[in-house]
Design a protein around this motif. Sequence first.
Motif, PDB file in Angstrom:
ATOM      1  N   MET A  19      38.551  35.756  38.223  1.00  0.00           N
ATOM      2  CA  MET A  19      39.772  35.032  38.593  1.00  0.00           C
ATOM      3  C   MET A  19      40.194  35.364  40.016  1.00  0.00           C
ATOM      4  O   MET A  19      40.761  34.518  40.719  1.00  0.00           O
ATOM      5  CB  MET A  19      40.892  35.343  37.602  1.00  0.00           C
ATOM      6  CG  MET A  19      40.669  34.753  36.225  1.00  0.00           C
ATOM      7  SD  MET A  19      40.157  33.005  36.248  1.00  0.00           S
ATOM      8  CE  MET A  19      41.543  32.253  37.074  1.00  0.00           C
ATOM      9  N   ASP A  20      39.931  36.591  40.461  1.00  0.00           N
ATOM     10  CA  ASP A  20      40.175  36.916  41.873  1.00  0.00           C
ATOM     11  C   ASP A  20      39.287  36.055  42.769  1.00  0.00           C
ATOM     12  O   ASP A  20      39.716  35.604  43.835  1.00  0.00           O
ATOM     13  CB  ASP A  20      39.898  38.402  42.141  1.00  0.00           C
ATOM     14  CG  ASP A  20      40.903  39.316  41.472  1.00  0.00           C
ATOM     15  OD1 ASP A  20      42.079  38.934  41.359  1.00  0.00           O
ATOM     16  OD2 ASP A  20      40.496  40.422  41.067  1.00  0.00           O
ATOM     17  N   GLY A  21      38.049  35.834  42.339  1.00  0.00           N
ATOM     18  CA  GLY A  21      37.151  34.983  43.113  1.00  0.00           C
ATOM     19  C   GLY A  21      37.689  33.571  43.242  1.00  0.00           C
ATOM     20  O   GLY A  21      37.639  32.970  44.320  1.00  0.00           O
ATOM     21  N   MET A  72      45.633  41.100  39.402  1.00  0.00           N
ATOM     22  CA  MET A  72      45.732  39.969  40.330  1.00  0.00           C
ATOM     23  C   MET A  72      45.618  40.476  41.766  1.00  0.00           C
ATOM     24  O   MET A  72      46.271  41.448  42.154  1.00  0.00           O
ATOM     25  CB  MET A  72      47.072  39.250  40.131  1.00  0.00           C
ATOM     26  CG  MET A  72      47.211  37.956  40.902  1.00  0.00           C
ATOM     27  SD  MET A  72      46.142  36.669  40.250  1.00  0.00           S
ATOM     28  CE  MET A  72      46.564  35.332  41.367  1.00  0.00           C
ATOM     29  N   LEU A  73      44.797  39.825  42.546  1.00  0.00           N
ATOM     30  CA  LEU A  73      44.575  40.224  43.926  1.00  0.00           C
ATOM     31  C   LEU A  73      45.813  39.927  44.768  1.00  0.00           C
ATOM     32  O   LEU A  73      46.423  38.859  44.642  1.00  0.00           O
ATOM     33  CB  LEU A  73      43.377  39.444  44.464  1.00  0.00           C
ATOM     34  CG  LEU A  73      42.703  39.942  45.744  1.00  0.00           C
ATOM     35  CD1 LEU A  73      42.136  41.330  45.552  1.00  0.00           C
ATOM     36  CD2 LEU A  73      41.595  38.974  46.138  1.00  0.00           C
ATOM     37  N   MET A  74      46.183  40.872  45.627  1.00  0.00           N
ATOM     38  CA  MET A  74      47.323  40.632  46.509  1.00  0.00           C
ATOM     39  C   MET A  74      47.020  39.469  47.442  1.00  0.00           C
ATOM     40  O   MET A  74      45.889  39.288  47.897  1.00  0.00           O
ATOM     41  CB  MET A  74      47.623  41.894  47.332  1.00  0.00           C
ATOM     42  CG  MET A  74      48.194  43.040  46.529  1.00  0.00           C
ATOM     43  SD  MET A  74      48.527  44.482  47.571  1.00  0.00           S
ATOM     44  CE  MET A  74      49.665  43.796  48.767  1.00  0.00           C
ATOM     45  N   SER A  75      48.032  38.656  47.728  1.00  0.00           N
ATOM     46  CA  SER A  75      47.815  37.435  48.512  1.00  0.00           C
ATOM     47  C   SER A  75      47.283  37.750  49.906  1.00  0.00           C
ATOM     48  O   SER A  75      46.437  37.026  50.430  1.00  0.00           O
ATOM     49  CB  SER A  75      49.113  36.631  48.606  1.00  0.00           C
ATOM     50  OG  SER A  75      50.135  37.391  49.228  1.00  0.00           O
ATOM     51  N   THR A  76      47.756  38.841  50.511  1.00  0.00           N
ATOM     52  CA  THR A  76      47.273  39.168  51.857  1.00  0.00           C
ATOM     53  C   THR A  76      45.794  39.512  51.833  1.00  0.00           C
ATOM     54  O   THR A  76      45.035  39.133  52.741  1.00  0.00           O
ATOM     55  CB  THR A  76      48.065  40.348  52.439  1.00  0.00           C
ATOM     56  OG1 THR A  76      48.039  41.443  51.500  1.00  0.00           O
ATOM     57  CG2 THR A  76      49.512  39.961  52.703  1.00  0.00           C
ATOM     58  N   LYS A  77      45.362  40.206  50.782  1.00  0.00           N
ATOM     59  CA  LYS A  77      43.951  40.571  50.682  1.00  0.00           C
ATOM     60  C   LYS A  77      43.109  39.342  50.363  1.00  0.00           C
ATOM     61  O   LYS A  77      42.012  39.171  50.912  1.00  0.00           O
ATOM     62  CB  LYS A  77      43.779  41.644  49.609  1.00  0.00           C
ATOM     63  CG  LYS A  77      42.394  42.255  49.570  1.00  0.00           C
ATOM     64  CD  LYS A  77      42.345  43.474  48.677  1.00  0.00           C
ATOM     65  CE  LYS A  77      43.052  44.662  49.282  1.00  0.00           C
ATOM     66  NZ  LYS A  77      42.839  45.903  48.484  1.00  0.00           N
ATOM     67  N   ALA A  78      43.597  38.467  49.496  1.00  0.00           N
ATOM     68  CA  ALA A  78      42.878  37.239  49.176  1.00  0.00           C
ATOM     69  C   ALA A  78      42.710  36.379  50.425  1.00  0.00           C
ATOM     70  O   ALA A  78      41.637  35.812  50.672  1.00  0.00           O
ATOM     71  CB  ALA A  78      43.609  36.462  48.084  1.00  0.00           C
ATOM     72  N   ASN A  79      43.758  36.295  51.229  1.00  0.00           N
ATOM     73  CA  ASN A  79      43.679  35.535  52.479  1.00  0.00           C
ATOM     74  C   ASN A  79      42.656  36.149  53.428  1.00  0.00           C
ATOM     75  O   ASN A  79      41.889  35.428  54.090  1.00  0.00           O
ATOM     76  CB  ASN A  79      45.047  35.488  53.164  1.00  0.00           C
ATOM     77  CG  ASN A  79      45.977  34.482  52.523  1.00  0.00           C
ATOM     78  OD1 ASN A  79      45.540  33.482  51.983  1.00  0.00           O
ATOM     79  ND2 ASN A  79      47.270  34.744  52.579  1.00  0.00           N
ATOM     80  N   ARG A  80      42.640  37.475  53.506  1.00  0.00           N
ATOM     81  CA  ARG A  80      41.712  38.144  54.404  1.00  0.00           C
ATOM     82  C   ARG A  80      40.265  37.882  53.973  1.00  0.00           C
ATOM     83  O   ARG A  80      39.406  37.574  54.814  1.00  0.00           O
ATOM     84  CB  ARG A  80      41.986  39.648  54.437  1.00  0.00           C
ATOM     85  CG  ARG A  80      41.111  40.379  55.461  1.00  0.00           C
ATOM     86  CD  ARG A  80      41.536  41.800  55.693  1.00  0.00           C
ATOM     87  NE  ARG A  80      41.145  42.672  54.597  1.00  0.00           N
ATOM     88  CZ  ARG A  80      41.995  43.259  53.764  1.00  0.00           C
ATOM     89  NH1 ARG A  80      43.307  43.043  53.877  1.00  0.00           N
ATOM     90  NH2 ARG A  80      41.568  44.049  52.800  1.00  0.00           N
ATOM     91  N   TYR A  81      39.994  37.988  52.682  1.00  0.00           N
ATOM     92  CA  TYR A  81      38.646  37.725  52.195  1.00  0.00           C
ATOM     93  C   TYR A  81      38.245  36.265  52.443  1.00  0.00           C
ATOM     94  O   TYR A  81      37.106  35.972  52.822  1.00  0.00           O
ATOM     95  CB  TYR A  81      38.543  38.046  50.707  1.00  0.00           C
ATOM     96  CG  TYR A  81      38.549  39.516  50.385  1.00  0.00           C
ATOM     97  CD1 TYR A  81      37.987  40.444  51.263  1.00  0.00           C
ATOM     98  CD2 TYR A  81      39.094  39.994  49.199  1.00  0.00           C
ATOM     99  CE1 TYR A  81      37.983  41.802  50.962  1.00  0.00           C
ATOM    100  CE2 TYR A  81      39.094  41.345  48.893  1.00  0.00           C
ATOM    101  CZ  TYR A  81      38.537  42.247  49.775  1.00  0.00           C
ATOM    102  OH  TYR A  81      38.537  43.588  49.476  1.00  0.00           O
TER     103      TYR A  81
END
Length: 280
Positions: A36-38, A1-10
Amino acid sequence: MLMSTKANRYAHQLLDARASAKLMPLLSAADVLSPMDGYDIGKRILDASIGHGATPIGRKVGFSNRTIWPKYGITETINAPIWAHVFDNTVRYAEDNRGIQSLEGALQPRIEPEVVFSLGRTPAPDADLEEIAECIEWMAHAFEIVVCPFPDWKFDAVDAIAAFGLHGTLIIGEPHVLSTATRRNLASMLANASVSLSCCTEDSVTLCGAGFGSDVLDSPVHALWHLHQVLNAQPQFMPLQAGEIITTGTWTDAYPVQAGQTWVTAFSGIALPGLTVSFV
């Protein structure tokens, strides 16, 4: 699962690339990411878009045409459909099946001829193909103008999912309200239909592509049912609802477009009028 901070940055990188019409590096080049990360990144883009005043009014299904799967994907070919939201500020209707569309701000735009459904009823969670068809109020022909923030239209599935599903603009032709008998036979009717896509300039008319409804996961109705099934397994997103517009995927390859061109479609095997759109 992608970390929320990284998902927000992307998500913010993708939003900025769209707003500034600038290309950006692949997300998958910097991280090992799953589809799912996408969708996690896509959910953050959805929330940010709503926060900026956009209203989601439906979904788009991408890569539902099996014939084009071998042409996309960097590490391997893309081999399954994806989906993303469409918004009130990305959807428009073509009066009399003719329209003019600006390409300003569109990154590497391409055109796709598609069939759109509007849901008159909310499907039951366990709806089968016939029950999904019964939920369709009207159908229409449309052009989806897809865009890509990654250089040379090269990406993996996760990149495409995160990048708005590559959705740019949806131009919808005349809606046709469906009868009960048409709904009952719609999947096979569309499967047996075909479309041609031509590009016109001042000097020439070129037939660029043709395809069958059966190329779209056997039928655009199957694509709609597939989306319903996928959403059942993604509780972070709302399931399909009455009133939504669903565009089910291209019948041909996606072709680059530029200002000064006019693109025209014609159907065979089904009573759908073609579309004519000129780009400026």
